[in-house]
Every structure is written in structure tokens, then in C-alpha cells.
Design an enzyme around this catalytic site. Sequence first.
Site, PDB file in Angstrom:
ATOM      1  N   GLU A 193       0.823  -1.234  -0.036  1.00  0.00           N
ATOM      2  CA  GLU A 193       0.252   0.098   0.045  1.00  0.00           C
ATOM      3  C   GLU A 193       1.046   1.228  -0.076  1.00  0.00           C
ATOM      4  O   GLU A 193       1.857   1.242   0.656  1.00  0.00           O
ATOM      5  CB  GLU A 193      -0.632  -0.116   1.400  1.00  0.00           C
ATOM      6  N   GLY A 208       3.725   2.006  10.429  1.00  0.00           N
ATOM      7  CA  GLY A 208       3.570   1.375  11.781  1.00  0.00           C
ATOM      8  C   GLY A 208       3.106  -0.335  11.634  1.00  0.00           C
ATOM      9  O   GLY A 208       3.694  -1.187  12.197  1.00  0.00           O
ATOM     10  N   ALA A 209       2.074  -0.324  10.786  1.00  0.00           N
ATOM     11  CA  ALA A 209       1.596  -1.693  10.564  1.00  0.00           C
ATOM     12  C   ALA A 209       0.955  -1.717   9.263  1.00  0.00           C
ATOM     13  O   ALA A 209       0.401  -0.581   8.820  1.00  0.00           O
ATOM     14  CB  ALA A 209       0.869  -2.139  11.812  1.00  0.00           C
ATOM     15  N   HIS A 217      -6.569  -2.032  15.425  1.00  0.00           N
ATOM     16  CA  HIS A 217      -6.703  -1.058  14.111  1.00  0.00           C
ATOM     17  C   HIS A 217      -6.650  -2.081  13.010  1.00  0.00           C
ATOM     18  O   HIS A 217      -7.361  -2.113  11.758  1.00  0.00           O
ATOM     19  CB  HIS A 217      -5.542   0.005  14.202  1.00  0.00           C
ATOM     20  N   GLU A 218      -5.583  -2.877  13.111  1.00  0.00           N
ATOM     21  CA  GLU A 218      -5.165  -3.752  11.720  1.00  0.00           C
ATOM     22  C   GLU A 218      -6.209  -4.726  11.348  1.00  0.00           C
ATOM     23  O   GLU A 218      -6.499  -4.999  10.539  1.00  0.00           O
ATOM     24  CB  GLU A 218      -3.987  -4.228  11.945  1.00  0.00           C
ATOM     25  N   GLU A 262      -9.357   3.944   6.840  1.00  0.00           N
ATOM     26  CA  GLU A 262      -8.514   4.627   7.764  1.00  0.00           C
ATOM     27  C   GLU A 262      -9.373   5.147   8.881  1.00  0.00           C
ATOM     28  O   GLU A 262      -8.770   5.030  10.102  1.00  0.00           O
ATOM     29  CB  GLU A 262      -7.543   5.600   7.322  1.00  0.00           C
TER      30      GLU A 262
HETATM   31 ZN   LIG Z   1      -4.844   1.665   8.846  1.00  0.00          ZN
END
Ligand SMILES: [Zn+2]
Length: 874
Positions: free
Chosen positions: A143, A277-278, A313-314, A336
Site C-alpha cells: 500500500e 506502523g503496521a 486497528h489492523e 483509515e
Molecule cells: Zn490503517
Amino acid sequence: MRRVLLSFLFLTLIVCVASAQRLPELAVPENYQLTFTPNFDKDNFAGEETIRIRVLKPTTEIVLNSAEITFDEVSITSGGMTQVAKVTLDKTKEMATLAFDKEIPSGPASLHIRYLGILNDELRGLYLGKDKDGHKYAATQLEATDARRAFPSFDEPSYKATFDITAIADKNHVAISNSKLISDTPGPGNSKHTVKFATTARMSSYLVALAVGQFEYVEGEADGIPIRIWGPPGTKQDGKYALDISEKCMKYFNHYFGIKYPFEKLDMIGLPDFSAGAMENTGLITYREVLLLLDDQKASVGLHQTVAVVIAHEMAHQWFGDLVTMKWWDDVWLNEGFATWMENKAIAAIKPEWHLELDDVDQTATSLNVDALKNTRPIHQPAETPAQIQELFDGIAYGKAASVLRMLEAYLGPENFRAGVDEYLKEHSYGNATADDFWKTLAAVSHKPVDQVMPTFVKQPGAPFVSLQTQCSGGSSKATLAQRRYFYDRQLFENGNDELWQVPVCMKSAGQTGTPKCVLLTKKQDEFSLPGCAPWVMANAGAQGYYHTGYSSDAIRAIGRTAEKDLTPAERIVLLNDSWASVRVGEEQIGDYLALAEGLQADHTRAVVEQITQQLEYISDRLVTDNDRKSYELWIRRLLTPMAKELGWQPKPGENDETKTLRAAVLHALGYAGRDPEALAEARKVTEKALEDPGSVDHTIAFTAFSLAARDGDQVLYDKVMDHLQKRGASLEDYYLYFSALSKFSDPKLLERTLEYAVTPAVRTQDTLGLISAVMQNPAGTKVAWDFVRSHWSDLEKVGGGFTSGEVVAATGAFCEARLRDEVESFFADHKVPTAERTLKQSVERMNYCVDLKSQQTPQLSSWLEQRGSSSGQ
Ligand SMILES: [Zn+2]
């Protein structure tokens, strides 16, 4: 993706000069068969792919996205005929045109491509990483627009397809990918094995994932879904906490959403080199190692929370983003914003003792802060080139979108909202959707005008400032609400503007116990009646609104007097933020804010205190003059010493996490803004102790101690910290404790050493710009860091990272001098950063407003402090 990290971790910067346009609509992919063979001697990989496509209209060419790929053999088979392609590359557009002699009819066809790719060191595409023992591995970060570096593809989110992935790996390497392993056989040759994965669900190209290297895992399951947490050799134990959290998240999400986890298994891996971050790849989530793996016994509360929140979040993305994907990047907020909204919600349910719901209020304040700039952007924002797409991963797509969703949830009621979300996910499963699809579904399910309210927040930039006036007559009150756009630019703010929002506003009065009065403000100004004549009315009851409220100074004082009794902690944070917002535009004096903070000094709620201490440190850095320094410090000490004494430096047995975090915040502010000699001496003592025996000091307080000790630290301390940093065997959290301390010293000579160190091979490229930015944001380091950035720019702009928003450009926003602003403007005019064009404008604005705020509020601060000093006899 997750971009907000621990304060000492920042994103890296890359200059993306490519401009792209959309692929012509000639064909759509249905399935990719991909085989990757990494070669760690040559740092490249052989790729072989077969793409089953559907040709939309007769054509003699097919266009794919491709970057840094060398094509070897390309052919197409359709209607039983195979022909070889001539390949033309367009580097700027990152496209490859495959031309054929004979026309390909509409209908099914199959492309076969053999190619060579680079295992690059830019942390994007299929890239090369190294663990701390020097073992090489390959991993993906695709991404937003980097799948094209791993395999020629229809690299736009709406071209969903299924994927059959195979890895040919060295014998001692494992391979993991999006879906379950279906076979692992020896060969080809003696030194390899071939790992095949099951066909994936239909998904976008940016979600493909592969990791090949030496990794180990712990495993568990939740609701029948196998979960494994992976890391480099020797980190198995450190995966247990993440496993526990992810099992709980899985159950939470399965319960919350009307759809059970839509992919067969979940792997998560902590990677030593990772740019963001991830990343939420379907079924294989990749993380920075420090954001997944930790020592559950020793790690700080902050790290425990960050890891939990990033996992949530992920995992939320598996539904928002992976199962249902935005049609184009202009709606990336649908990914997001949702994942950010959900991260605290899930963890607040799993770990209620952390009270993360209060941090939502802070997130809203941070987003309002961005939206106060002229150069903010609407949540929905057109973007075409990779650089423009990259820049969309900002505080608006994450924080503002999440805050607006929270307001919507409160407006509809949690159950209505959930029903609408479920319906939306069901309608678009394994497909793509737009913002319009989202609010149409929510409006239909809730029977409320979501499709009227949401576009005013999603398609317009900025945020409303809702001012409130109340009048009492005949035993009831009339509340007049008026809205205008909030700008830090006082001229613009005063002049008014054309934007009009449909704002859900909830009001509550002094002493009110029942439900608040909630209305929809759709006009510039409107009147509403409230029962009774209370001494005050608060216009963001529940603290869920995405707006500032403007009160008169008298009203703020009146609310402040009973705030601890009548307002919830979340509402107290909102009140503090609103008061500060009014100070920023000159509607209130800084003394009004400080008096409000003073009035809340008995409040020990961690999130409320953090809001206050952060603001006091900001004031200390930017608004306190040399003349006022002593009296400001004395005032801070009077304010914070009682709480600091109560908390002490040592955690008490059985103490909860909130108290630990509260201690860290209070002692930091007392030492930093109050320069309290006792606190500073203790910080140095704790730091020395932690350096001697890292296990002997609570990690939550260690960050406070190191930060304060470094600020007054000499070369002896610096050398000790550096020594520990370079020693092997420290935990990752300790590593970053030392690493971040290097940016906190005051001596320019020492900070210069930190800057030089940041560009040595000893620092992973993912951390380089973060360290430099941290020095830029240290008031003592501004000058030396800015000089360093300019003199090293040609090196810095090459520092790799596939996911970036110009961290260095953003960091200049912390400067607060007209001269520096001019220098920043002229420097970046000559040294363009395409991924940070908007960021640069925002930084320049921030510098301007800081200079303006200084000139406006410094005299006020001075006289307020003088008054306070004399009234308390000091
Ligand atoms: Zn995200």
C-alpha cells in the site's frame, strides 16, 4: 495502514517523482497465479505470473502497472491462440504496455509473464530486511501503489481478484502469505523448498502479502480461526501478549460485526525493518517489530496500549478495507477512519481499566487542530499521482474521519449505527464502495438524515465553531447557537465564511441529571429552548461533537466552578480544549485557560491531567519569556507538587495502569515546565539506576526520567546512554528508550552527535528521520537540526520508506520564529518534496500562528503570572 506510532517512532520520507494516471479500461483481472523466488545472494527475485483476465473490448494491447520490473517473457492466450507481446515501459506513469500483433477478442484470456524484480532497501514492494543478527528476509509493503514493484498488475483498489501464491524459498526459510498453506515440498534442487498457499478471497492488489525468512511463532485461536504471532528468531515469548489481545479482538469483532472474520486464518508478523506502523494485508498483518512483540512483564503501560491499539486497528481493517474496499484512494478515509474509530472502541471494551474512550476526546482535539489551518483538506480529497495518494494518509483520513464517525455514532445511537455499518459491509462484501454508498445505507437503516449531515463534514474542509448564548425568561432558557468556520487565522475567523455544517449538538445544564437536549444545527444561527434557568449550559454534552464551542469568559468560569461535579471527565477535557481554542483566536485570555486548569487541580483523572500538562509544556516551550520564566515555573510547581508528592516516583504494589501513566505525566511536567529541583534530581537518579540495571526501574516512569535527565544531561550521561544503545541484548523498548533520549539533550554539541548518528548504518533507515525530527522539535535543538537538515538534504531525501508524509517537513511546523519560517519556505521551494506539498503549507501556517500567538498572549501571560504571584504572596 497504521501511521501513528509511539512518540519516538516516526515515518520515513521518500521522494516520489512519479506521476501516475489510471489504467485504461481494457481488461479486468480475475485471478493471479504468482510464484516468487527470492535470491538473497543477488538481492533480487524471480517472478512468474499468470493473470486470468476478462478483456472488455477487442484490443491489441493490455496495460499493466509495473515499476522496477525487468520483463523476460510475456505472452497472452485467448481463444486457444498464444501470442508473444512486445513490452513498452513508461517509467513516469509506472506502466507497461503489452502490445500484440493480432487483436484479442473480448472475453477470457490469460497473460503469462516471467520477470525479475529487485529486493530493494526502500521498504516497499517486495523488499529486503535484516534482523539484528544479520539474517536477511524478504517482505512486502504494497500500500498504496507498490504492488507493481512486486508483480506486474492492475494496481488499483477496484481491480479485485483472487490470488494463488507460491514461494520458492531457501531450505532454512519459512514462507507465509495471505492464505493457508496447502503444500510444502522439497525442491527444486537440494537447497530449496516450494510453499504453496490456497486461493485467496477476492481482494485488492495492495493487500497481497508475503514474508520469507527465518521466523518463529506462537499460536492460538479464537472462534475457530487459527492465529499465529511471528517474529525473528528468539522472540517467541514476546508474541504471547499480542496473541492474547488478538484473540480477544477477534471475538469482539466477530460479535460486533454481523459478518464473522471473513478470511480463514490470521497471521501477524513483527518485522525488524518496516516503514509504516503496521499494514493490514488480508490474513497476514505486518508490523514494526516493536509494535507487536513485547515483554509482558516489563513493558511500559504505553507500549502495552500502543500494541493493543495497533492490533485492533489492523484487525478492524480486515472488515473495513479488506472485505469492503474504497473504490479509489479519494475515499481512503473509509478504510483509515473506520479502523481508527474502531481501535479505541475495541480496546476500551477489552481493557476498560485504561479508559481509552477518554483518549478519543484528545484525538478529536488533535484533528480540530489540523482543521484550524487554511491548508487543511476535506476528508474526501481527489488524488491521482502516487505522491498525492501517499499524502492522503494523514491526520484527516485517520483522526478526523474517526472523530466524525464517533459523532455520527452518538447522533444515531450505537445500535442504529452498528446496524447501518453491518448492512453496508454485507452489501459490499468482497467488493468496493464509496462514501455515498456508506451514508445512503446508514440513512436508510437509521431513518435519520445521515446523507445530509455527513457530506457537510466529509466534503467541506475545516470544522465549525459553535458559539452558545443563553437567555432566561419565564422559567425556561433560550439557547442561541451560531456556527462559523474556525480558523487560527484571526482575520479569517472574524470575517466569517460560507461553509455551513449540519451539526448534531447536545446541551446539558448545571446540575442536570437526565439526558441532554440534542438538536441538529442546520442554519448559521438557530434558537432552541431548554427547561429551567441553570447558571450555565455546556454545548458538547457527551463530548462526541466534532466542533469547538465558544463560550463567554464568564460562562467558562461558571462551568469551571462546578466542572468536577457536573461534567464527566470527557466533558472536562472538551471544556479545556474549547477554552484553549478560544485563546488561540483571541476570544479569551491565556489566564482564563490557566485559571480553568488551576480549578481542576483536584482532578486525578489521567486523561484530564495529561491534557493539562501537555498544554502547560507547550506554553513553556513557546510562550514563556525569560522574564516570566521564574514565576511560571513557581506557578507550575504550586499546581503540580501536591499530586506529585502523592504519586511519588516509585509505583506502589497493586497499583493500576492509569496511576502509572498519571505519574509519568505529572512528574514530567513538574520537571520540564516547572524545573522543580527535586523532580530533576530524582529523574537523574532513576535514570542512572535504570542504566545500571534496566530491570530495576518501572518502564512507564523510565521514559519520563530519561527525558528529564537528558535535558540537563552532560557528556558523561550522553556517552552512557549511547553505550547502552549500542550494546546488544537490550529489549526493543529499552533500545527506543535510549534512542529517544539522544534527542532530548540541551547541549547543541551533543545534539549534533545525535544528528550525525542518525545517518550512520547503525540506525535502521525506518528510524533515521524520526530521530532527526525529534531533535528539530526540541527547542534546544531547532537551530542545529535545521542546519543539519539543510546541509545533509541530498542524503536525507534518499532515506527509504514506502509509506511517508514528509516527516521532516512536518517537524518544521514546531518552529516558532519568523526567520525560521522564511528559511523553511525558501529551502523547500528549492528542494521540493512531492509527498509533502500540503504538509509544507501547513507547517508554514503553524509557524505563523505560533509567532502570532506569542505576540498576542505573552503580555497577557506576564500580567496574569504577576497577579497570581502577588495574590499568593510569592
Ligand atoms: Zn490503517
